[in-house]
Each structure stands twice: as C-alpha cells, then as structure tokens.
Design an enzyme around this catalytic site. Structure first.
Site, mmCIF file in Angstrom:
data_model
loop_
_atom_site.group_PDB
_atom_site.id
_atom_site.type_symbol
_atom_site.label_atom_id
_atom_site.label_comp_id
_atom_site.label_asym_id
_atom_site.label_seq_id
_atom_site.Cartn_x
_atom_site.Cartn_y
_atom_site.Cartn_z
ATOM 1 N N HIS A 424 61.626 67.597 54.194
ATOM 2 C CA HIS A 424 62.473 68.658 54.724
ATOM 3 C C HIS A 424 62.192 70.013 54.056
ATOM 4 O O HIS A 424 61.929 71.016 54.724
ATOM 5 C CB HIS A 424 63.941 68.244 54.529
ATOM 6 C CG HIS A 424 64.924 69.232 55.057
ATOM 7 N ND1 HIS A 424 65.494 70.196 54.278
ATOM 8 C CD2 HIS A 424 65.405 69.415 56.308
ATOM 9 C CE1 HIS A 424 66.304 70.932 55.023
ATOM 10 N NE2 HIS A 424 66.275 70.478 56.260
ATOM 11 N N CYS A 800 52.091 69.619 67.560
ATOM 12 C CA CYS A 800 53.066 70.533 66.949
ATOM 13 C C CYS A 800 53.536 70.048 65.588
ATOM 14 O O CYS A 800 54.457 70.604 65.010
ATOM 15 C CB CYS A 800 54.250 70.770 67.879
ATOM 16 S SG CYS A 800 55.195 69.279 68.188
HETATM 17 C C1 PEP Z 1 56.817 65.797 64.170
HETATM 18 O O1 PEP Z 1 57.391 64.736 64.021
HETATM 19 O O2 PEP Z 1 55.589 65.929 64.087
HETATM 20 C C2 PEP Z 1 57.586 67.022 64.467
HETATM 21 C C3 PEP Z 1 56.957 68.157 64.716
HETATM 22 O O3 PEP Z 1 58.929 66.950 64.433
HETATM 23 P P1 PEP Z 1 59.834 66.959 63.133
HETATM 24 O O4 PEP Z 1 58.969 67.393 61.984
HETATM 25 O O5 PEP Z 1 60.948 67.878 63.413
HETATM 26 O O6 PEP Z 1 60.267 65.523 63.040
#
Ligand code: PEP
Ligand code: MG
Length: 849
Positions: A424, A800
């Site tokens: 996080h 992403c």
């Molecule tokens: C992912 O899981 O790659 C993503 C972009 O979402 P998050 O990091 O919010 O879980």
C-alpha cells in the site's frame, strides 16, 4: 609497427578499435585524425596484454624504437569501456640516473628530481609491490628527497633501482597486465557491468613532462558545467605538474577562464588557453560528445594527452544530449537513446546532494524515489497536525492502510517496516510522488511507544529529524544538503523527441485531481486506472461510507449512497475536466469493505457516536466482516455482484459527470473498468446493470453519450478464460500487481519480509512485484492477450499494474502488442523515454536493454 595488430603505433589509419585496443586507444586515434597535438603513442591490444600477464612479452625493443631515445614514457590503461576502470597510469618511465643528470641541466635539478622521484615511488609501490609506508619519512620533493627514495628502494629490495628503460617498461607492463587479471579488479569491473572476460589494452605514450623551464604544467578542461550541463569552461591547471595532479591540488590549482576568485590559465598562458578551447570545441563536434581534455602545457603550448567523456549528473546528461542534437552534432533520436530512463528520477524529484555526507541508519526497499527531510511522526493524525503547523514530517508506520492515506498526503515522506514494491505505502507513495521506503525491517518500529531504533542502537522519537532517500532506500539521520528537481526546457525538448519516436501509449494511474494534474503535466495520454476507493477516505465521506456499510436494510444503504453520489460525481467531473480530450479509465470499487471500518478502540467509539449506536454493535460488525484472506475475499466484482448498489451509484456518478464535463468541451467518453474478474458471468451481471444505469441517465438528462466497458484482468483464471470474457468488453487491462500475487501465491503486502533473501539466493532474479516476471506472469499475459484478441479483434489491451512504469516490463508489453501501459504519474516520463528507446532500437535492429 603501424600494422602490427598487437603493438600498434597510433596513426590515422592504424588498425585500432575499442573492442581490440580499448576506448582510450580508439579515442587517441580519433584525436590523431583530427590532427590535434597528441604525443606519439603505441597501443597494446587486449591479446598482447593478456599474453603479458601470462609471461609472454611483446618485442619491447620494437616498441621503444617508436620513440626518441630521450623521451620519457607513460603507460595508461585502455579498457573497452572507460567506466570499467583499470590500473593507474605510471608516468616518467625511462628516468634513470643518467637522464636525471641530463635533465637537471636542461630543466633544473628540482624539476628533474621531481620526475624521477615520482617514477621511483610509483614503480616501488605498483611494480616492486613495496609498502607505501617505506617512503613515509620522505618530505623533500627535490634532489634530497630523490636520494632518500632511491636509498629506501635499495634497502627494501636489495637491488639497485632498474636503470634500463626496456626493463622498466617491461616490468610496468607486466604489473599492469597482472593487476587487471586479479580477482579484486575483476569483481570491481563486473560490478560496473563489464563481462567477466573483459580485456585490457594499454597505451605507451611519449611524456610531455609538464615541468621545466617556461610555462609548464598540466590540467583538465571541459566546456560545460558537469552538474548542470550549462556551457561553462571548467577544469583546473597546475603549473609544474603532471597527470591529474591539478585536480587534487586544492587552492594551488588555477582556474582556466578569468575568474574573480583567483589567477587563471587564461591570464597566465593566453595562447595555450585559446588553443585548448579550439581543440575542445573540435573534439565536441567530431567525437560527438562533451569531452574532458587532459592536457599538458610545455613552454606555453598545449598538448593533448587524452580525452574522456565528461562525468556528469543526470540533469547535465539531458542538457548535453539536447544541445548536441540542437547543434546538429547528433540526430535527435540519438539524444533520446543517450539518456538512461531511470536517471530521469533524479530530475523529477528532489535528491540528496551526491556531495553531501550521509549518516545512513539502514537501507530498506527504495519504493518511491526522491528525498525529503522531516520530523518523524507515528500516526496519520500526528502527520496532519504537523502539516497544519507547516512542519514537514515523515510518517513512520509498521505498514500503511487506506486509513493512513490522509496522513501520507500530509507527510513529506513515508517509512514502513513491512511491505514490498506493491504494498500500500509503495503504490500510494509513487502515485503521489512522495519519497517512500518500505520493508526497513532492520529497524525496530515501536509505534505505540513512538520510537524507532536503528540497527546501531540509536533511538529516534517523535519530532526527531530523519531524511528518507526513496531513490536509494537509505534512511538517514539528520538533514543532508538537497538538490531540487529540474524539469527545465531541455527536459521538455527531450521528452518531445521521445514522443515522436514512441509506438506504445503511456497513461497514468491517477486517483485524485492532483494526480490527474501531475499526469497531464507529464503528458500522459490519459488515465489508465483511477482507483475510486481512495476517494472515500476523506473524513467527510468516510462516515457516510461507514453508514452505508453498517446499513441493515437496502433502504439505509440507498440513503447513504445517495449522499455519496454527488461527491463522486464531483470527483469524476474534475478528473474529466483536467484530462479533457484524453481517455479516463475509472475502476469500480475494489477493496474489501471492512478496510473502511475503524480498527482501534477509539476509532470504533467515535464511529458508534457518529452512528448513534452502541460500541458493541460496531465491534461485532467489524468482527463479523473480518476475513481470513481479505485479498482473496469479498472484494472487486464480487462486491459488485453481491452489493450491486455500490456499482450502480458509481456508474451513475460517472455518467452524470460525463454529461457535465462534456458541456464545456469535447465529448467525454468514459471507460468503466470492473476489477478482479474471474468468470464471464460476473461481467455479464455487472454489464446489464451498468448499461441500465447509462440508459436511465441518458433518458433523465435527455442526452446521449458513449462509454466503454472493460475488465481488469488480474486473476489467472481471467487470463485463461479471456476468450469468453473479451466479447462483452471494449478493453482488457491487466492488473499485474494482483496477477503476480495470485500467480506466485505470494502476498504483495508480506513479500518484503523475505524478498531480499530470495533475490540474494537467486530464487528470483528480481522482485517480481517490481520487474514483471516475463516467464510466468508474462506467459499468462501473452496467453490472455492472444485469446482475447482472437475472440475480439480490435480490443484495447493494456497493463495498469505498477510494472507499467518499469522499462524492462514496457519492453515485454510492447513485444506482446499491448496498446498502452499505465503507471504512477511520476513514472510517466521514465516510461515515455523507455518506450521511445524501444521503438528507436527496434528501428535500428538493436536491443537497448
Ligand atoms: C493490480 O492489481 O495490478 C492493480 C493495478 O490494482 P491494485 O494495485 O489497486 O490492486
Ligand atoms: Mg488489483
């Protein structure tokens, strides 16, 4: 000699190449071709030097024949890449008792003694391998010192100092060749990227002594300032000196150009200074690089001993490359290729001044680049209070959770004990451009006692000053000097050229208007991921959110969502307006709901008060909602299916904002993305409801609009079943953070604890949360992309996850035919440059990595 490939007189046409004779030999040949005043030089090839190390000497007499009998010689290393180093140069070979007497007559006894003394000392230490302490007591640099040094040599070796120039040269060559083959030297150069079997060339050069009658001396000159890259004649000159003495001479050295701070070469030897400037400019134009010129002045005239690429900061690199291209010396694409993409981080963020002294407490994972100094605080509330007092603070937590986001906004940097590259704190830190170190597990974090203990036992408490260097991962005590970020015109020019060459799109992951503005400033081509849940952590919204979560009846939930709707609509309207004309991809709510519930007793009491219910109800509810594996639990589309009102509200907010933002600009075409999908049916269920909301909004407002519905592919099953998922969607975006977590079965929040052990022991080459695992996760990406495209050609494909900002991972995405990658806003320039280099290298048929 000229055509002997092993011992080659450097002439304009001699067969000399960097990969056979080394970079220095090649550079000297270029200088010879430019007809610059370079002393006569013989280059020894890698093969010859290797043979010398093995005891097979070349024809030394033939080498010496190339020089005048009265010449003194020096030997310098010439590795293929000058950055790989090599043994130190040895000067004044050929000095002996007889030459000393002759030179004493022509240049004076002191100067002659200085030359001889330097040679004896270097020979003693590097060739005869005597301890440098042997000469500790010698202070005089003239004839007296020389005699002491010669006596010391004889006493230590029981031999007279060798007098025969051929023997001297042979021994020097042997010692340098053997030094290169030693283990320490090999490890050092391998650390700089040299292959294990990298070769060493040597150059034997006629000495221009730099000492003697008239104006003699040595120095270095360059045409730029190596920190800024701005045109400025910089360097040093020292009268009666040799080699690089001028650089270490402190106040004894002269400036080159006239300078108010002290005497200069320009005043002392104006003619030589003019010659040097002309030579340096010619070298820049013809060698296509800013060169540092190593020179000697002899009786008022300049000789050029060598030229090396000016060592430089990242910001200087950009300016140098851009100016060379603007001056027509190199093509623009070459300027783009010359900048290491990661080095842009030095420009985009404040940095600890490389010259500053560092009091390093520990090194953790460098999770978000840049450096910041502040007083440490241990809670988000303290961080906010500190920001209210305008006191920069560093938020120190064992790990961060969504509750800390506001504290992170208030802090200038973050330090956590746990976590890895996609935990996080790391993700949010990068998104905000906030320097961040995670996984600093060598320190003891006692957040209740509010102390932080360094491995050396030093204890830091609230209010103590630390510096976080998120670029190196170092936690520093105190406040070292900093360098500011530098996004100047040259940077913009270079990025413009990069964009012309690039053939894969770069978007940004942006959650807030501030992020979106940063993304826009860095010329992202849109938003590839807006994580909407972060919008609910604003204190004004958190309570409403919690009311929604606590509602027993659908009506209670609807009432709370009704209050969240205008807030979300406003968020999206702002994002669309900032990104006007560019696509914005909004991900529907993703995390487990209990992340929004208070974890502390105080927090639970405050919530009970706000909701006007007993604390025990709150506690019970929090407990009831807890999950054993929340990351694999009720989150993402699973919430969308089981509590569909949340997605309904978000979809309405997106579509109402679409109409709102299209009113004063180009029509907005929002992209709506469903997270954590693993089955086709999930998409079908959500799609039906979203289409219905869109139709309702269009009808209520009497205005049509387009939108694109897509799926976030972040479970292995979604990759495998991409063929059946794709037909319901306009795009698939691969969330490689969760996909990596689920492919390895490796918690992205806990991996930091053992990641370094895993990398050290070679289980992983790299942290797979940082650099895409192209073998395993990559295979899933390729498979998913191929199956999706086969089922629905023309579908937009992207990545992403955090990997989207990593140059190596971008190479993989480009090869796999993805349309774009999306990364933290502050990584956008790095990604743009890396992507451009891939395209240019592809065009040229080379590999840039
Ligand atoms: C992912 O899981 O790659 C993503 C972009 O979402 P998050 O990091 O919010 O879980
Ligand atoms: Mg995810």
């Amino acid at each position: 000699m000229q055509n002997n490939p092993n011992t080659t007189l450097i002439t304009a046409t001699a067969p000399v190449a960097a990969n056979t004779h080394g970079g220095r030999a090649k550079c000297l040949q270029r200088l010879v071709r430019l007809e610059l005043p370079v002393p006569r030089t013989v280059a020894l090839s890698f093969g010859a030097v290797h043979d010398i190390a093995e005891g097979q000497m070349p024809d030394i007499a033939a080498v010496l024949e190339q020089f005048d009998e009265t010449d003194l010689l020096c030997v310098r290393p010439s590795s293929e890449d000058p950055d790989w180093g090599g043994p130190g140069a040895i000067l004044n070979i050929g000095m002996n008792d007889a030459r000393y007497v002759e030179l004493s007559d022509s240049m004076g006894a002191d100067a002659a003694a200085a030359l001889y003394l330097r040679f004896v000392q270097n020979y003693a230490v590097h060739v005869a391998r005597l301890d440098p302490d042997v000469f500790e007591d010698v202070v005089d640099e003239g004839p007296q010192g020389l005699s002491e040094v010669l006596h010391a040599y004889e006493a230590e070796t029981d031999e007279q100092f060798p007098q025969d120039p051929a023997e001297q040269l042979s021994e020097v060559l042997k010692s340098m060749a053997r030094a290169w083959e030693g283990t320490t030297a090999r490890l050092l150069r391998q650390a700089k990227g040299a292959p294990a079997d990298a070769g060493l060339g040597l150059v034997v050069q006629q000495m221009i002594p730099g000492v003697g009658q008239g104006e003699c001396g040595s120095g270095v000159l360059q045409l730029i300032n190596r920190s800024t890259g701005m045109p400025q004649i910089t360097g040093r000159y020292l009268s009666q000196s040799q080699g690089r003495d001028a650089l270490g001479a402190g106040s004894g050295a002269l400036y080159l150009e006239k300078d108010a701070r002290g005497p200069s070469l320009e005043e002392l030897a104006p003619e030589a200074f003019e010659e040097l400037k002309t030579h340096a400019a010619l070298m820049r134009a013809k060698l296509r690089e800013e060169m540092q010129v190593e020179f000697v002045i002899e009786s008022g005239h300049a000789h050029i001993l060598d030229g090396v690429r000016v060592p430089r900061s990242a910001r200087a690199s950009v300016r140098i490359a851009v100016r060379l291209a603007e001056d027509g010396i190199i093509p623009q694409e070459e300027a783009v290729m010359r900048i290491e993409p990661h080095s842009l981080n030095e420009l985009l963020h404040r940095q600890v001044d490389p010259e500053a002294t560092r009091d390093v407490l520990t090194t953790g994972i460098a999770a978000s680049p840049g450096a910041a100094t502040g007083k440490i605080v241990f809670t988000a509330a303290e961080a906010q209070a500190s920001a209210a007092r305008s006191e920069p603070c560093i938020l120190v937590r064992r790990e961060t959770s969504p509750e800390d986001v506001r504290g992170m906004h208030a802090a200038v940097a973050v330090l956590t004990e746990k976590g890895g590259m996609t935990s996080h704190a790391a993700v949010i830190g990068r998104g905000m451009g906030l320097p961040c170190i995670v996984g600093a597990s060598d320190m003891t974090f006692q957040t209740k006692k509010k102390t932080l203990t360094a491995p050396d036992g030093r204890v830091f408490k609230t209010g103590d000053t630390l510096t976080i260097d998120g670029s190196s991962g170092q936690v520093l005590a105190g406040q070292p000097a900093m360098l500011e970020a530098a996004l100047d015109e040259c940077f913009q020019t270079l990025m413009g050229w990069a964009d012309q060459a690039r053939d894969i799109g770069i978007r940004a992951n942006a959650d807030t208007p501030a992020d979106a503005q940063t993304a826009r400033n860095f010329d992202a081509q849109g938003i590839g991921l807006c994580r909407t849940e972060h919008m609910f952590f604003d204190p004004g919204r958190l309570t409403v959110m919690r009311e929604m979560i606590f509602a027993d009846e659908p009506s209670g939930r609807a009432a709370a969502l009704e209050r969240l709707l205008p807030m979300q609509r406003e968020d999206f309207t702002q994002l669309f307006r900032i990104m006007q004309g560019k696509p914005v991809c909004i991900r529907l709510f993703d995390p487990p709901l209990h992340e929004f519930l208070p974890t502390t007793r105080t927090g639970q009491r405050e919530l009970a008060e706000a909701l006007d219910i007993p604390v025990s109800d709150v506690t019970r509810r929090v407990e009831a909602m807890s999950e054993y594996n929340p990351m694999l639990g009720l989150r993402g589309v699973r919430l969308g299916v089981t509590v569909p009102e949340i997605y309904d509200m978000q979809a309405r907010a997106i579509f109402e904002a679409t109409i709102e933002a299209s009113r004063d600009g180009a029509p907005v075409v929002p992209e709506v993305m469903i997270p954590l999908v693993s089955a086709k049916r999930e998409v079908e269920l959500v799609k039906v409801r979203i289409d219905a909301v869109a139709a309702a909004v269009a009808q209520e407002r009497g205005q049509d609009f387009d939108y694109r519905l897509g799926v976030m592919v972040e479970t292995p099953r979604a990759c495998l079943r991409a063929d059946e998922i794709a037909p319901n969607t306009a795009f698939l975006s691969f969330g490689t953070n969760d996909l990596t977590q689920m492919t390895y079965g490796l918690s992205r929040d806990d991996a930091g604890r053992f990641m370094s052990a895993y990398v050290q022991q070679g289980v992983f080459n790299e942290d797979p949360f940082h650099v895409l695992d192209t073998d395993g996760v990559g295979e899933l990406l390729q498979l998913g992309a191929a199956r999706a495209r086969a089922a629905q050609p023309g579908l937009t494909l992207s990545v992403c996850g955090e990997h989207g900002g990593n140059p190596e991972s971008i190479a993989f995405c480009r090869d796999a035919g993805f349309d774009y990658v999306s990364c933290s806003p502050f990584r956008v320039p790095v990604a743009r440059l890396a992507a451009a280099q891939l395209a240019i290298a592809h065009k040229l048929g080379e590999s840039p990595l």
